[in-house]
Design an enzyme around this catalytic site. Structure first.
Site, PDB file in Angstrom:
ATOM      1  N   HIS A  82      -4.420 -43.274  22.907  1.00  0.00           N
ATOM      2  CA  HIS A  82      -3.495 -43.595  21.820  1.00  0.00           C
ATOM      3  C   HIS A  82      -4.001 -44.814  21.070  1.00  0.00           C
ATOM      4  CE1 HIS A  82       0.523 -42.684  20.187  1.00  0.00           C
ATOM      5  NE2 HIS A  82       0.467 -43.935  19.751  1.00  0.00           N
ATOM      6  N   ASP A 161      12.377 -42.767  20.990  1.00  0.00           N
ATOM      7  CA  ASP A 161      11.271 -43.340  20.222  1.00  0.00           C
ATOM      8  C   ASP A 161      11.065 -42.564  18.923  1.00  0.00           C
ATOM      9  OD1 ASP A 161       8.825 -44.944  19.710  1.00  0.00           O
ATOM     10  OD2 ASP A 161       7.917 -42.964  19.899  1.00  0.00           O
ATOM     11  N   ARG A 168      11.854 -47.411  11.994  1.00  0.00           N
ATOM     12  CA  ARG A 168      11.025 -48.621  11.824  1.00  0.00           C
ATOM     13  C   ARG A 168      10.046 -48.453  10.668  1.00  0.00           C
ATOM     14  NH1 ARG A 168       8.072 -48.592  16.823  1.00  0.00           N
ATOM     15  NH2 ARG A 168       6.984 -50.411  16.080  1.00  0.00           N
ATOM     16  N   SER A 183       7.138 -48.437  22.217  1.00  0.00           N
ATOM     17  CA  SER A 183       7.045 -47.153  21.519  1.00  0.00           C
ATOM     18  C   SER A 183       5.877 -46.337  22.081  1.00  0.00           C
ATOM     19  CB  SER A 183       6.851 -47.412  20.017  1.00  0.00           C
ATOM     20  OG  SER A 183       6.398 -46.258  19.356  1.00  0.00           O
ATOM     21  N   LYS A 187       6.120 -42.987  25.155  1.00  0.00           N
ATOM     22  CA  LYS A 187       5.587 -41.641  24.911  1.00  0.00           C
ATOM     23  C   LYS A 187       4.539 -41.287  25.962  1.00  0.00           C
ATOM     24  CE  LYS A 187       4.410 -42.504  20.518  1.00  0.00           C
ATOM     25  NZ  LYS A 187       5.198 -43.257  19.558  1.00  0.00           N
TER      26      LYS A 187
HETATM   27  N1  URA Z   1       2.064 -46.238  17.341  1.00  0.00           N
HETATM   28  C1  URA Z   1       3.224 -45.871  17.968  1.00  0.00           C
HETATM   29  O1  URA Z   1       3.309 -44.828  18.592  1.00  0.00           O
HETATM   30  N2  URA Z   1       4.252 -46.698  17.873  1.00  0.00           N
HETATM   31  C2  URA Z   1       4.212 -47.866  17.205  1.00  0.00           C
HETATM   32  O2  URA Z   1       5.185 -48.566  17.188  1.00  0.00           O
HETATM   33  C3  URA Z   1       3.006 -48.236  16.558  1.00  0.00           C
HETATM   34  C4  URA Z   1       1.940 -47.395  16.644  1.00  0.00           C
END
Ligand code: URA
Length: 434
Positions: A82, A161, A168, A183, A187
């Site tokens: 990620h 989220d 956001r 966040s 996930k």
């Molecule tokens: N990527 C995400 O999944 N969440 C964030 O808050 C910022 C980048």
């Protein structure tokens, strides 16, 4: 409990308890707290910050707001990667097939664009028909069958989220360490991978502009991953100028395909090799950096990484012919070169401004409801450190609207700085946090 009281408590700088955070996340997920109150809470968190305990509680509350995927039906180590978000960050589209072609199982969950940054799902939807809205059963079956699947955040996976992320995005509350860490990690924990490699961006195009903040975010996420029993590694990388040359959904897909053909831009190839190496080591597919690098090089040279991308696109309903014929990807109707009005070394390109240019062209969302135009964006023809003569093309703009093109052009030129001396460039890979 009342949301009003919690907003006031956070606004005044006190820490919320785990019980309060659990309640707030559950009520928001169930649509019992309206967006305007949660927006106020996010802004209070933005200014007051959260303690490590609050961040851990928020992460777990969001991870548990839906199903926690059980991937035990997939044999072997399942890996995920990620990025904290950048400009021109098409990494997953090239890296995931590379690593999958080396035999590591990729079970990845991806998101959409956020603020000035793009998202992997939006990019992948450039393949006509491609969908990340797949069931868990499809996800598991596909990883077992072809070694790779990317799913979007369904309503059943970290739904808290999903709602907060979209909120956001349009309330200027993205770039906060605790909110980003919780966040991403909620996930990652909900989607069940055993090995997680995080690409934490730093620089003018990243949410964490300062290197020390990026390292703090990396440490926080590694800690959250490890305390949940997952192998977690973070690589801190440069985002002070766009990654590679393409910025914009379909343009980035095209660049990722070129990279899998062995023609990728230098910085992007370095990033894929570094993250790929960490993934192969974490997943037990390689024992040394050298061995991992050789494996990654081989899958590019023998074409198996490109074939893996095509197989993956097809398995998720996309037109795999576009991997071999990129004219099948969405195309913009207007293309115009931006020519330099100055001469000298390109010393700086304000990276988030370049991301905003792509967004203004229609490549990102202005509101939660916005539809994005996958074909628009920019192709850089010069990068920081290059010498530019007056009249040289610095970039080409891809657009479908003359007015938006003109606005993006003016904004892009203002984001470029020139000087007589070549700029000093720090290393692209800033460090690795284990
Ligand atoms: N990527 C995400 O999944 N969440 C964030 O808050 C910022 C980048």
């Amino acid at each position: 409990m009342r949301m009003y009281d919690l907003i006031m408590k956070k606004r005044n700088g006190a820490a919320l308890s785990a019980e309060e955070i659990d309640w707030m996340v559950a009520e928001y997920t169930a649509d019992k707290i309206p967006d305007y109150q949660m927006s106020a809470m996010m802004m209070a968190v933005y200014f007051q910050g959260m303690t490590g305990e609050e961040t851990a509680a928020l992460t777990m509350a969001m991870a548990r707001s839906g199903d926690m995927l059980d991937l035990s039906a997939i044999e072997g180590v399942k890996a995920d990667k990620h990025s904290t978000g950048g400009v021109g960050d098409k990494t997953s589209i090239a890296l995931m097939p590379m690593v999958a072609a080396c035999g590591l199982k990729i079970a990845k969950m991806s998101g959409r664009g956020l603020g000035h940054t793009g998202g992997t799902i939006d990019k992948l939807e450039s393949f006509p028909g491609f969908s990340t809205e797949i069931s868990t059963a499809h996800f598991i079956e596909q990883v077992n069958r072809i070694g790779i699947s990317i799913m979007g955040q369904t309503l059943s996976l970290a739904p808290a989220d999903k709602k907060l992320y979209a909120l956001r995005d349009v309330t200027a509350t993205v770039d906060n360490l605790s909110l980003i860490a919780s966040s991403i990690m909620s996930k990652k924990l909900a989607s069940g991978a055993d090995a997680i490699v995080l690409d934490v961006k730093t620089g003018s195009g990243a949410f964490m502009k300062k290197e020390e903040d990026a390292f703090a975010l990396a440490r926080e996420m590694v800690m959250l991953g490890k305390s949940a029993g997952r192998k977690t590694i973070a690589v801190v990388t440069d985002m002070d100028q766009p990654l590679g040359c393409a910025v914009g959904n379909a343009l980035e897909v095209k660049e990722a395909i070129e990279t899998l053909r062995g023609n990728g831009p230098e910085d992007f190839v370095t990033l894929c090799m570094t993250l790929g190496t960490q993934m192969l080591l974490a997943g037990g597919k390689a024992e040394t950096n050298k061995q991992a690098e050789e494996m990654l090089r081989r899958v590019i040279e023998d074409g198996s990484a490109l074939r893996k991308l095509a197989q993956f696109v097809e398995a998720q309903g996309g037109n795999a012919s576009a991997v071999y014929d990129t004219s099948l990807l969405p195309q913009a109707s207007l293309v115009e070169e931006i020519r330099s009005e100055e001469e000298g070394y390109l010393t700086r390109m304000v990276c988030d401004e370049v991301g905003t240019c792509a967004l203004m062209l229609g490549g990102g969302r202005e509101t939660k409801e916005s539809e994005i135009d996958l074909s628009v964006g920019l192709m850089l023809q010069k990068k920081v450190g290059d010498y530019v003569k007056k009249g040289d093309a610095i970039a080409a703009i891809y657009a479908n609207d003359e007015g938006k093109l003109a606005m993006a052009k003016t904004r892009f030129l203002k984001a470029c700085y020139f000087g007589e001396k070549a700029p000093e460039r720090g290393s692209f890979i800033k460090g690795i946090v284990r």
